[in-house]
Scaffold this active site. Structure first.
Site, PDB file in Angstrom:
ATOM      1  N   GLY A 104       0.645  -1.396  -0.227  1.00  0.00           N
ATOM      2  CA  GLY A 104      -0.078  -0.064   0.275  1.00  0.00           C
ATOM      3  C   GLY A 104       1.074   0.896   0.063  1.00  0.00           C
ATOM      4  O   GLY A 104       1.844   0.960  -0.264  1.00  0.00           O
ATOM      5  N   ASN A 105       0.298   1.981   0.359  1.00  0.00           N
ATOM      6  CA  ASN A 105       0.887   3.498   0.541  1.00  0.00           C
ATOM      7  C   ASN A 105       0.599   4.845   1.640  1.00  0.00           C
ATOM      8  O   ASN A 105      -0.284   3.855   2.519  1.00  0.00           O
ATOM      9  CB  ASN A 105       1.280   4.606  -1.083  1.00  0.00           C
ATOM     10  N   TYR A 106       0.927   6.226   1.779  1.00  0.00           N
ATOM     11  CA  TYR A 106       0.825   6.811   2.549  1.00  0.00           C
ATOM     12  C   TYR A 106       0.171   7.585   2.600  1.00  0.00           C
ATOM     13  O   TYR A 106      -0.738   7.946   3.443  1.00  0.00           O
ATOM     14  CB  TYR A 106       1.777   7.375   3.149  1.00  0.00           C
TER      15      TYR A 106
END
Length: 401
Positions: free
Chosen positions: A212-214
């Protein structure tokens, strides 16, 4: 419009706390059920006995109601309410709401709230006009909260009337207007179907891990609220985030890029415009383990496969009567990379973010953008995401036929 509605009324330590009685009377008169949550400082200005007599409910102030372990559930209140109104809202409480400082029952209730939240500031003009207070109010707006302020007043300044709490009848009318669905302003977007993607996507590795990412989703949610405020029929396709949105926004929750792709391509066929703000994963694990992967050796190799390019897919599908807006988050050669994406994906304009601008982009409450189109580019100053959303929607609206 308020008959049968459950309203949580938060009262803080302001001289305007006495006006809460008038708010309660107006709400009850309209058939609403009111539960008061008051801060310790609020009890210095008005007694819980008075409030309880008006609502016919015990006033909640502390986490524990007795010394036998009985406690008040802020989570239950968040699920019970149709709306939360904080009136009066002091600068201190507004700051705590903006930054999640959960040191009293009112703030924990706010953080658990699933319903729309309305905030009526009450303080002297200097406190209201201070940059920190304005910043905190912008943060609350970016979270989708509704700020109720006087439209005019008695103070001879550029912030005429601001700071003092709006009159109780006007506050209650704002809630009525919300539930009546008449709070939107008429613009070129009125009645237009706008699709917005927001947040990250999670690509599963095994049942407990993902790539995923932030992304927090704050920018996309601010865009959805701004479009809805201008009268658009908004569909928000949201990745896994904890944010809430207004009831007049149609929300589709997704997890993976595949989920978002299926939803976006389906909704795009009937949309007038789309703003693709989501931070979609470019790659996914080629295979997903059906059980948790154990630490059995010193290394682990995960083969990745490309995900759908949603922007490119919608660009290929785009009709002449549709507008398509993309986002580009770059770390180097920002303008060149964004320009290439604009042309390659058949976008009408693209919003450029840069990780070089510290304190913007992921997880932040501010952003600094450049809008790039075939006509050129325009740089914008750093500002709260709610204000950035207004800039982006202004550009979209200017292109509406």
């Amino acid at each position: 419009m308020l008959k049968g509605k459950h309203i949580v009324l938060g009262i803080t330590g302001s001289i305007a706390a006495y006006k809460a009685c008038l708010i309660i009377r107006a709400l009850v008169k309209r058939g609403a059920e009111v539960q008061v949550v008051i801060t310790p400082a609020g009890k210095e200005f008005i007694t819980p006995i008075t409030l309880s007599a008006l609502t016919r409910k015990p006033v909640i102030s502390e986490f524990f109601s007795q010394r036998d372990g009985t406690w008040h559930s802020h989570v239950d209140l968040g699920l019970w309410a149709d709306a939360m109104l904080v009136a009066p809202a002091t600068a201190s409480t507004i700051g705590k709401m903006a930054h999640g400082i959960a040191d009293n029952m009112l703030i924990t209730t706010y953080l658990s709230m699933k319903a729309p939240v309305f905030v009526a500031p009450a303080m002297d003009l200097d406190m209201y006009a201070h940059a920190s207070t304005q910043h905190n109010l912008d943060i609350l707006r970016s979270y989708g909260n509704h700020i109720i302020e006087p439209q005019s007043g008695f103070l001879a300044s550029g912030l005429e009337g601001k700071g003092r709490m709006e009159e109780p009848e006007k506050i209650v009318e704002s809630l009525e207007a919300f539930f009546r669905g008449s709070k939107v302003q008429s613009t070129r977007l009125t009645g237009r179907r706008i699709m917005i993607t927001a947040g990250p996507t999670y690509e599963k590795i095994d049942p407990v891990r993902f790539i995923g990412n932030y992304s927090s989703g704050k920018m996309g949610f601010a865009l959805a609220e701004e479009c809805a405020r201008r009268g658009a029929e908004v569909t928000l396709i949201a990745g896994p985030v904890s944010l809430t949105c207004s009831d007049n926004i149609r929300r589709i929750n997704v997890e993976s890029c595949e989920d978002m792709y299926q939803a976006a391509t389906s909704e795009w066929t009937t949309a007038d415009a789309a703003i693709l703000c989501a931070a979609v994963a470019d790659f996914r694990p080629e295979t997903v383990a059906d059980k948790k992967i154990k630490r059995e050796k010193d290394d682990l190799v995960i083969r990745l496969a490309p995900t759908h390019d949603i922007a490119a897919a919608l660009g290929r599908m785009k009709r002449d009567d549709q507008l398509l807006v993309g986002f580009a988050l770059e770390t180097n050669d920002e303008q060149r990379n964004a320009q290439q994406k604009l042309e390659k994906k058949n976008l009408d304009f693209i919003v450029l973010n840069s990780l070089r601008n510290k304190g913007t982009c992921f997880q932040s409450d501010e952003n600094q953008i450049t809008i790039i189109s075939k006509e050129g580019l325009r740089d914008y100053e750093r500002k709260p995401k709610a204000a950035v959303a207004a800039d982006i929607v202004d550009e979209l609206e200017s292109r509406m036929r």
